[in-house]
Design a protein around this motif. Sequence first.
Motif, PDB file in Angstrom:
ATOM      1  N   LEU A 198      46.773  41.035  54.586  1.00 16.24           N
ATOM      2  CA  LEU A 198      46.406  39.551  55.473  1.00 16.24           C
ATOM      3  C   LEU A 198      45.585  39.592  55.815  1.00 16.24           C
ATOM      4  CD1 LEU A 198      50.063  39.716  56.763  1.00 16.24           C
ATOM      5  CD2 LEU A 198      49.187  37.928  54.924  1.00 16.24           C
ATOM      6  N   ILE A 199      44.872  40.972  56.336  1.00 20.49           N
ATOM      7  CA  ILE A 199      43.183  41.181  57.102  1.00 20.49           C
ATOM      8  C   ILE A 199      42.173  40.824  55.958  1.00 20.49           C
ATOM      9  CG2 ILE A 199      41.641  42.255  58.389  1.00 20.49           C
ATOM     10  CD1 ILE A 199      44.463  44.459  59.436  1.00 20.49           C
ATOM     11  N   ASN A 200      42.522  41.125  55.734  1.00 20.85           N
ATOM     12  CA  ASN A 200      41.492  41.405  54.070  1.00 20.85           C
ATOM     13  C   ASN A 200      41.101  39.368  53.437  1.00 20.85           C
ATOM     14  OD1 ASN A 200      40.881  40.511  50.701  1.00 20.85           O
ATOM     15  ND2 ASN A 200      39.266  42.020  51.480  1.00 20.85           N
ATOM     16  N   LEU A 201      42.834  38.755  53.455  1.00 24.62           N
ATOM     17  CA  LEU A 201      43.067  37.181  53.364  1.00 24.62           C
ATOM     18  C   LEU A 201      41.546  36.379  54.771  1.00 24.62           C
ATOM     19  CD1 LEU A 201      46.054  36.625  51.689  1.00 24.62           C
ATOM     20  CD2 LEU A 201      43.886  36.818  50.409  1.00 24.62           C
ATOM     21  N   VAL A 202      42.361  36.506  55.341  1.00 27.91           N
ATOM     22  CA  VAL A 202      42.230  36.023  56.639  1.00 27.91           C
ATOM     23  C   VAL A 202      40.782  36.445  57.221  1.00 27.91           C
ATOM     24  CG1 VAL A 202      41.953  35.948  59.344  1.00 27.91           C
ATOM     25  CG2 VAL A 202      44.025  35.757  57.590  1.00 27.91           C
ATOM     26  N   ASN A 203      40.287  37.374  57.509  1.00 30.46           N
ATOM     27  CA  ASN A 203      38.405  38.097  56.435  1.00 30.46           C
ATOM     28  C   ASN A 203      37.671  36.799  55.877  1.00 30.46           C
ATOM     29  OD1 ASN A 203      39.116  39.861  59.720  1.00 30.46           O
ATOM     30  ND2 ASN A 203      39.126  41.272  58.064  1.00 30.46           N
ATOM     31  N   GLN A 237      49.801  31.978  44.015  1.00 28.76           N
ATOM     32  CA  GLN A 237      50.964  33.291  44.157  1.00 28.76           C
ATOM     33  C   GLN A 237      50.111  34.514  44.150  1.00 28.76           C
ATOM     34  OE1 GLN A 237      54.515  33.579  43.503  1.00 28.76           O
ATOM     35  NE2 GLN A 237      53.829  35.066  44.459  1.00 28.76           N
ATOM     36  N   LEU A 238      50.607  34.860  45.321  1.00 29.82           N
ATOM     37  CA  LEU A 238      49.793  36.128  45.681  1.00 29.82           C
ATOM     38  C   LEU A 238      50.644  37.680  45.333  1.00 29.82           C
ATOM     39  CD1 LEU A 238      47.360  34.717  48.210  1.00 29.82           C
ATOM     40  CD2 LEU A 238      46.650  35.495  45.470  1.00 29.82           C
ATOM     41  N   GLU A 239      50.418  38.401  45.303  1.00 31.59           N
ATOM     42  CA  GLU A 239      50.589  39.583  46.047  1.00 31.59           C
ATOM     43  C   GLU A 239      50.574  40.531  47.239  1.00 31.59           C
ATOM     44  OE1 GLU A 239      53.308  39.865  43.973  1.00 31.59           O
ATOM     45  OE2 GLU A 239      53.236  39.271  42.117  1.00 31.59           O
ATOM     46  N   ASP A 240      51.640  41.216  47.727  1.00 30.32           N
ATOM     47  CA  ASP A 240      51.004  42.312  48.858  1.00 30.32           C
ATOM     48  C   ASP A 240      50.351  43.361  48.896  1.00 30.32           C
ATOM     49  OD1 ASP A 240      52.854  43.676  47.887  1.00 30.32           O
ATOM     50  OD2 ASP A 240      53.883  43.647  49.274  1.00 30.32           O
ATOM     51  N   ASP A 241      49.924  43.429  47.489  1.00 30.59           N
ATOM     52  CA  ASP A 241      48.512  44.678  47.500  1.00 30.59           C
ATOM     53  C   ASP A 241      47.580  43.551  47.303  1.00 30.59           C
ATOM     54  OD1 ASP A 241      49.972  44.114  45.165  1.00 30.59           O
ATOM     55  OD2 ASP A 241      50.439  45.842  44.926  1.00 30.59           O
ATOM     56  N   VAL A 242      46.498  43.025  47.513  1.00 28.73           N
ATOM     57  CA  VAL A 242      45.625  42.234  46.552  1.00 28.73           C
ATOM     58  C   VAL A 242      43.953  42.436  48.002  1.00 28.73           C
ATOM     59  CG1 VAL A 242      46.714  41.353  45.197  1.00 28.73           C
ATOM     60  CG2 VAL A 242      46.173  40.101  47.393  1.00 28.73           C
ATOM     61  N   VAL A 243      42.790  42.577  46.884  1.00 31.26           N
ATOM     62  CA  VAL A 243      41.772  41.850  47.761  1.00 31.26           C
ATOM     63  C   VAL A 243      41.303  41.095  47.204  1.00 31.26           C
ATOM     64  CG1 VAL A 243      40.984  44.202  49.187  1.00 31.26           C
ATOM     65  CG2 VAL A 243      40.177  43.639  46.574  1.00 31.26           C
ATOM     66  N   SER A 244      40.194  39.823  48.086  1.00 32.95           N
ATOM     67  CA  SER A 244      40.177  38.736  47.722  1.00 32.95           C
ATOM     68  C   SER A 244      38.344  38.489  47.750  1.00 32.95           C
ATOM     69  CB  SER A 244      40.871  38.043  48.335  1.00 32.95           C
ATOM     70  OG  SER A 244      40.152  37.674  49.757  1.00 32.95           O
ATOM     71  N   LYS A 245      37.459  37.749  46.899  1.00 34.49           N
ATOM     72  CA  LYS A 245      36.061  37.579  47.761  1.00 34.49           C
ATOM     73  C   LYS A 245      36.098  36.633  48.494  1.00 34.49           C
ATOM     74  CE  LYS A 245      34.439  38.334  43.051  1.00 34.49           C
ATOM     75  NZ  LYS A 245      33.597  37.752  42.310  1.00 34.49           N
ATOM     76  N   LEU A 297      38.886  36.241  41.731  1.00 36.71           N
ATOM     77  CA  LEU A 297      38.750  36.190  43.004  1.00 36.71           C
ATOM     78  C   LEU A 297      39.622  36.927  43.419  1.00 36.71           C
ATOM     79  CD1 LEU A 297      38.640  31.870  43.221  1.00 36.71           C
ATOM     80  CD2 LEU A 297      36.497  33.856  42.926  1.00 36.71           C
ATOM     81  N   PHE A 298      40.233  38.208  42.696  1.00 35.89           N
ATOM     82  CA  PHE A 298      41.628  38.715  43.547  1.00 35.89           C
ATOM     83  C   PHE A 298      41.403  40.302  42.296  1.00 35.89           C
ATOM     84  CE2 PHE A 298      42.832  34.064  44.618  1.00 35.89           C
ATOM     85  CZ  PHE A 298      42.701  34.314  46.184  1.00 35.89           C
ATOM     86  N   GLN A 299      42.005  40.745  43.645  1.00 33.26           N
ATOM     87  CA  GLN A 299      41.795  42.409  42.817  1.00 33.26           C
ATOM     88  C   GLN A 299      42.905  43.012  43.585  1.00 33.26           C
ATOM     89  OE1 GLN A 299      41.626  44.025  39.855  1.00 33.26           O
ATOM     90  NE2 GLN A 299      39.557  45.558  40.539  1.00 33.26           N
ATOM     91  N   ASN A 351      36.803  41.901  35.736  1.00 29.04           N
ATOM     92  CA  ASN A 351      36.343  40.453  36.188  1.00 29.04           C
ATOM     93  C   ASN A 351      36.265  40.382  37.202  1.00 29.04           C
ATOM     94  OD1 ASN A 351      36.143  39.601  32.936  1.00 29.04           O
ATOM     95  ND2 ASN A 351      38.294  38.316  33.218  1.00 29.04           N
ATOM     96  N   PHE A 352      37.080  40.774  38.565  1.00 26.63           N
ATOM     97  CA  PHE A 352      36.678  41.018  39.544  1.00 26.63           C
ATOM     98  C   PHE A 352      35.394  42.290  40.559  1.00 26.63           C
ATOM     99  CE2 PHE A 352      37.383  43.098  44.431  1.00 26.63           C
ATOM    100  CZ  PHE A 352      37.689  41.100  44.657  1.00 26.63           C
ATOM    101  N   ARG A 353      34.224  41.552  40.501  1.00 24.36           N
ATOM    102  CA  ARG A 353      33.277  42.212  40.645  1.00 24.36           C
ATOM    103  C   ARG A 353      32.043  42.549  42.282  1.00 24.36           C
ATOM    104  NH1 ARG A 353      31.378  38.695  36.483  1.00 24.36           N
ATOM    105  NH2 ARG A 353      31.603  38.938  34.323  1.00 24.36           N
ATOM    106  N   ARG A 354      33.236  42.782  42.667  1.00 24.72           N
ATOM    107  CA  ARG A 354      32.643  42.744  44.233  1.00 24.72           C
ATOM    108  C   ARG A 354      33.598  44.279  44.219  1.00 24.72           C
ATOM    109  NH1 ARG A 354      34.616  42.416  49.943  1.00 24.72           N
ATOM    110  NH2 ARG A 354      37.277  42.585  49.556  1.00 24.72           N
ATOM    111  N   LYS A 355      32.505  45.431  45.145  1.00 20.86           N
ATOM    112  CA  LYS A 355      32.467  46.467  45.935  1.00 20.86           C
ATOM    113  C   LYS A 355      33.665  46.591  47.192  1.00 20.86           C
ATOM    114  CE  LYS A 355      28.364  48.972  44.877  1.00 20.86           C
ATOM    115  NZ  LYS A 355      27.142  49.663  45.081  1.00 20.86           N
TER     116      LYS A 355
END
Length: 423
Positions: A188-193, A290-298, A392-394, A413-417
């Motif tokens: 959630l913090i990642n999505l909001v940020n 649809q997302l899951e509760d263990d992802v990060v985004s761009k 956009l999600f990992q 295909n998710f290219r973000r550190k």
Amino acid sequence: MYHNNTLFTFINQIPQTTIVFLMGWILQFRDRNLFLFFVSFSTIITIMLLTKSDTNFRDKDNKNLVAHKLTELEMRVDQLTTLYDSKDTEIKEMMKHFSLTLRSITNSLNLTVLNAFETVTSAYDKSVEIFKTQMGVIDLSTFLPHLKSLRNGLRPLVLHSGDRHSVSIVFGIPTVGRQQKTYLISTLINLVNNMNEKEKKDSLIVVMIGETDAEYVQQVTKEIKNRLSNVMHTGLIDVIAPYYDYYPNFSKLRLTLGDSLERVRWRSKQNLDYVFLMMYCRPRGLFYVQLEDDVVSKPQFQSVMKNAALEKIRNSENWLILDFCRLGFIGKMIKCSDLPWIIQFIVMFYNDKPGDWLLDELVQTKACNREKDSRDCQKRKGEIWVTFKPSLFQHIGTKSSLNGKIQLLKDSNFRRKFNKRDK
């Protein structure tokens, strides 16, 4: 270069609250013809003004923005019409119950007028008896029969809500208790940020706690409110849970795919969590993700997804799913108007296969010709299930909610550190 963008600026600055108020006011019309006339007239006038203003634009970016605004407006009109139809159905159902209640009362009073009326019309009733025969109505309770006699089975327990509607994108996140590490708060913090202020105002994140343990549900809700107190008051995040009687008796599930009862129960419950979440989110936005509760985004993922969807709609491309992550059910965008198809399909086969497999089966059913080869099938599926690169999600979780299952898959295909601040 001179840009006559006064009209565009005016439309873009209309407050979201004003739009929501107007939508609510429109839905008060009881006359369907009046409602449709008002919506059609407003749409035509808006299109004429935008078209006239567009002739004065010379900047390509402004033209695209106007085109996206127009496409979004058309989708909101379609959504309003759908919501009106749903409301009209509810009113008719209430009138039906009222009529039955009134008849029960009059029968108990044995009114002479009513008896006389029924005597006169009895012959006519018999002549059209075939048209009065009731058809069996197919709904969710057909496949989940335990819901037929339950009062709250399909009603969400709303733990926190800003009552936000009419957003562009609703992000659905189901979460359940895990014996080991949990990733919900960091997700959630990642999505909001990774949203700017404009994106936050045009989105809704719905967290569904798929548990019936009241103590656990309260604990998770409290943690969300404490850790994201800076955004909870804005209405960006809703938290819901099902009532205890939503789920069927999982011990009576059929064993399928050669799996153990524990695994069948796990994926069957997961499917019903998807269904519950989709039903809650459907009337709240134009698109569902649809997302899951263990992802990060761009960063700015919301704008990228919205613009991609509107662009394809403006170009009359008939898509069912826009895929922004190759893994499972993560990052799948669906028009809210298409959710009833997805919901019904998952409910029918919730006991048979995982949700992402069912989604693939649905697309194959819609797209493929059995008289053609597999290559033709893949081509046709690719036309309505469109995959975007880069993702956009990992997926970041390694401990599955199924005890003992390790999930190490990553989207290449998710290219973000991954930044430490997202943890």
